[in-house]
Design a protein around this motif. Structure first.
Motif, mmCIF file in Angstrom:
data_model
loop_
_atom_site.group_PDB
_atom_site.id
_atom_site.type_symbol
_atom_site.label_atom_id
_atom_site.label_comp_id
_atom_site.label_asym_id
_atom_site.label_seq_id
_atom_site.Cartn_x
_atom_site.Cartn_y
_atom_site.Cartn_z
ATOM 1 N N LEU A 96 38.206 26.869 41.296
ATOM 2 C CA LEU A 96 37.268 27.567 42.175
ATOM 3 C C LEU A 96 37.835 27.485 43.586
ATOM 4 C CD1 LEU A 96 33.874 26.071 40.927
ATOM 5 C CD2 LEU A 96 34.661 28.415 40.581
ATOM 6 N N ALA A 97 38.013 28.637 44.223
ATOM 7 C CA ALA A 97 38.579 28.664 45.569
ATOM 8 C C ALA A 97 37.785 29.618 46.455
ATOM 9 C CB ALA A 97 40.035 29.095 45.524
ATOM 10 N N CYS A 98 37.590 29.217 47.696
ATOM 11 C CA CYS A 98 36.910 30.072 48.675
ATOM 12 C C CYS A 98 37.895 31.138 49.132
ATOM 13 C CB CYS A 98 36.446 29.241 49.875
ATOM 14 S SG CYS A 98 35.270 27.938 49.444
ATOM 15 N N ILE A 99 37.532 32.398 48.960
ATOM 16 C CA ILE A 99 38.416 33.461 49.453
ATOM 17 C C ILE A 99 37.922 34.013 50.789
ATOM 18 C CG2 ILE A 99 39.336 34.037 47.188
ATOM 19 C CD1 ILE A 99 37.565 36.505 47.190
ATOM 20 N N GLN A 100 36.801 33.479 51.255
ATOM 21 C CA GLN A 100 36.298 33.720 52.603
ATOM 22 C C GLN A 100 35.741 32.389 53.089
ATOM 23 O OE1 GLN A 100 33.250 36.700 51.753
ATOM 24 N NE2 GLN A 100 34.575 38.301 52.570
#
Length: 195
Positions: A96-100
């Motif tokens: 899970l990665a924040c793209i913003q």
């Protein structure tokens, strides 16, 4: 901002304002910068869940060929359950990665169990939210399997149009099960047919 969460939850059951204040005070809200990983594939599974107040989080995994495969995007007013981990201590199958830049409510399983004991209505709300999320995921999988790449893109245009400009094209293409080049051709074809 936390009012958004209670507004969403109020569709499932009612919690008094006093209970909302107590629950709000116990919630952890964290800000994460773009690029921050909440969970990495192969790491020990987390005993956390998230609720997006602001931003976009991408769920993905690296397949056996070393290719990134995007399986979901979570945006405002969406829960990010970590449901495929049977027990804590297992290795995560995805990242899970924040793209913003994101603002997330961070839930801890142990703290949730304490809150559920104290506020049974909260457990009912969370369970109903999870049932709805699982039903939506089942619908998405069924629709995905039975549709063409162009139909998948049109579904995103209809149901999640904000994703189109929020996520990189190669990640959107992966999510839709196609190459970035195929996505470009489909977008061009749709634009031309709309003229």
């Amino acid at each position: 901002m936390i009012d958004i969460l209670f507004k969403y939850m109020s569709d499932f059951t009612s919690i008094s304002e006093d209970e909302q204040r107590v629950i709000s005070a116990s919630l952890r809200i964290d800000e994460y910068k773009r690029g921050k990983h909440l969970l990495r594939q192969g790491d020990l599974s987390a005993v956390k869940c998230y609720y997006v107040l602001k931003g976009c989080v991408r769920q993905f995994f690296i397949d056996e060929a070393g290719k990134e495969v995007t399986t979901n995007f979570f945006t405002e007013e969406q829960a990010i359950p970590i449901i495929n981990e049977k027990t804590s201590g297992e290795l995560s199958k995805y990242s899970l990665a924040c793209i913003q830049d994101c603002i997330l409510v961070v839930g801890d399983v142990d703290a949730e169990n304490t809150m559920f004991t104290k506020y049974p209505q909260l457990e009912i709300m969370i369970r109903k939210m999870m049932e709805i999320n699982l039903g939506e995921m089942q619908d998405q999988i069924g629709e995905f399997i039975s549709s063409t790449p162009e139909e998948r893109y049109k579904t995103v245009l209809r149901k999640r149009p904000l994703l189109i400009d929020r996520v990189p094209q190669h990640q959107l293409a992966s999510y839709l099960g196609m190459t970035p080049e195929s996505l470009s051709r489909i977008r061009k074809r749709i634009k031309e047919s709309d003229r």
